[in-house]
Design a protein around this motif. Structure first.
Motif, PDB file in Angstrom:
ATOM      1  N   UNK A 200      39.254  13.778  62.735  1.00  9.26           N
ATOM      2  CA  UNK A 200      39.211  13.469  64.164  1.00  9.26           C
ATOM      3  C   UNK A 200      39.413  11.981  64.409  1.00  9.26           C
ATOM      4  N   UNK A 201      38.779  11.138  63.594  1.00  4.05           N
ATOM      5  CA  UNK A 201      38.966   9.697  63.734  1.00  4.05           C
ATOM      6  C   UNK A 201      40.418   9.299  63.476  1.00  4.05           C
ATOM      7  N   UNK A 202      41.028   9.942  62.480  1.00  2.00           N
ATOM      8  CA  UNK A 202      42.426   9.661  62.192  1.00  2.00           C
ATOM      9  C   UNK A 202      43.323   9.992  63.363  1.00  2.00           C
ATOM     10  N   UNK A 207      47.079   9.492  65.959  1.00  2.00           N
ATOM     11  CA  UNK A 207      47.696  10.790  66.210  1.00  2.00           C
ATOM     12  C   UNK A 207      47.582  11.239  67.643  1.00  2.00           C
ATOM     13  N   UNK A 208      47.311  12.521  67.824  1.00  2.00           N
ATOM     14  CA  UNK A 208      47.298  13.119  69.154  1.00  2.00           C
ATOM     15  C   UNK A 208      46.154  12.619  70.029  1.00  2.00           C
ATOM     16  N   UNK A 217      38.622  17.925  67.396  1.00  2.00           N
ATOM     17  CA  UNK A 217      39.623  18.243  66.376  1.00  2.00           C
ATOM     18  C   UNK A 217      39.049  19.384  65.550  1.00  2.00           C
ATOM     19  N   UNK A 218      39.782  20.490  65.464  1.00  4.15           N
ATOM     20  CA  UNK A 218      39.307  21.665  64.743  1.00  4.15           C
ATOM     21  C   UNK A 218      40.156  21.873  63.497  1.00  4.15           C
ATOM     22  N   UNK A 219      39.514  22.039  62.355  1.00  3.15           N
ATOM     23  CA  UNK A 219      40.196  22.310  61.101  1.00  3.15           C
ATOM     24  C   UNK A 219      39.970  23.757  60.699  1.00  3.15           C
ATOM     25  N   UNK A 220      41.028  24.403  60.294  1.00  2.00           N
ATOM     26  CA  UNK A 220      40.957  25.774  59.784  1.00  2.00           C
ATOM     27  C   UNK A 220      41.584  25.773  58.401  1.00  2.00           C
TER      28      UNK A 220
END
Length: 288
Positions: A200-202, A207-208, A217-220
């Motif tokens: 999310x920090x990146x 980024x977006x 920011x969701x990671x799957x």
């Protein structure tokens, strides 16, 4: 303490604060002149000059040329020196361990990915450490050049207990003393941060999420995670688990409606991750 000692101590603190303010401004607005720094920060020009000289001696900023088109004498411009230190990032997941080295501007100098074949925390620590030393050498650096290491992994780092909690996909990773062992093995200071939070920090910086005051920011992947950024800062929650959405209950499980045993099991924590992680999606597709 004498009055003189107190004054000297206060002066040192004030000097450090001024240097930090100027360094932050140089990083945000480089290349920038001394006069502009004085205008932006409200510090006097002599104070700016003294602080910049100190930052130059420390190798944190450097002169990069003269201001073009300015009236009167050309002004010297400053920027941060990205070679003042280097950082190592280690991403530890169930399938892969990834290591990268960057300078202070975030320029990637070297990276390697290696399959995670370890069966426990000791094996993962050894693999990550050896890979980090290899990547540092690939970047043309020695370990003493590295100022700090950040480790991203699933779960929530408990600073008091020095252990990772809720990293169910990494066997043995929750053993106490993790940070201390990593600092000894790597020879640097270490921070351990949830991998979704780091992602999310990146996105916020590059980024977006750039200029977005509030986003998630969701990671799957092997699991399910979420990072929350509000006003440029991570929002981890009171216990650091604000993004642990994989542990939210899901009932009933989509593919097992009507199965009383499954419906009962679906009320336990962690079922959302069981239903929507990458492995769960593959299982669901095969079951159709």
């Amino acid at each position: 303490m004498t009055a003189g000692g107190t004054t000297h101590g206060n002066s040192g603190v004030l000097r450090s604060i001024n240097e930090r303010v100027l360094l932050d401004r140089v990083r945000a607005a480089a290349p920038i002149s001394r006069a502009q720094l004085a205008r932006d920060t409200g510090l006097s020009k002599p104070t700016v000059s003294t602080a910049l000289e100190s930052l130059e001696r420390a190798g944190l900023v450097r002169a990069v040329g003269l201001e073009i088109g300015a009236r009167g004498r050309a002004a010297l411009l400053y920027e941060p020196d990205p070679t003042a230190g280097y950082v190592v990032g280690i991403d530890i997941g169930r399938a892969w361990i990834r290591v990268a080295v960057a300078d202070l501007d975030g320029n990637l100098l070297a990276r390697q990915d290696r399959r995670n074949r370890a069966r426990g925390s000791a094996g993962m620590l050894t693999t990550a450490t050896n890979l980090a030393h290899t990547v540092v050498a690939d970047a043309g650096l020695v370990q003493g050049d590295v100022a700090h290491t950040v480790i991203g992994c699933p779960g929530v780092y408990d600073r008091t207990a020095d252990r990772i909690r809720y990293a169910v996909n990494l066997p043995g990773w929750g053993r106490p003393g993790l940070r201390g062992r990593m600092e000894v093995a790597l020879g640097t200071t270490v921070d351990i941060v949830n991998d979704a939070n780091l992602a999310a920090l990146g996105e916020y910086h590059s980024g977006a999420g750039v200029d977005c005051p509030l986003f998630v920011y969701i990671t799957v992947g092997t699991g399910l995670g979420m990072g929350i950024v509000a006003e440029g800062r991570l929002f981890p929650g009171a216990a650091g688990a604000a993004g642990e959405i994989g542990f939210l209950p899901l009932s009933p499980r989509p593919l097992e409606v009507g199965d009383s045993a499954a419906a009962t099991a679906a009320s336990r924590r962690g079922m959302l991750e069981d239903a929507v992680s990458a492995d769960a999606v593959v299982r669901g597709a095969r079951a159709l």
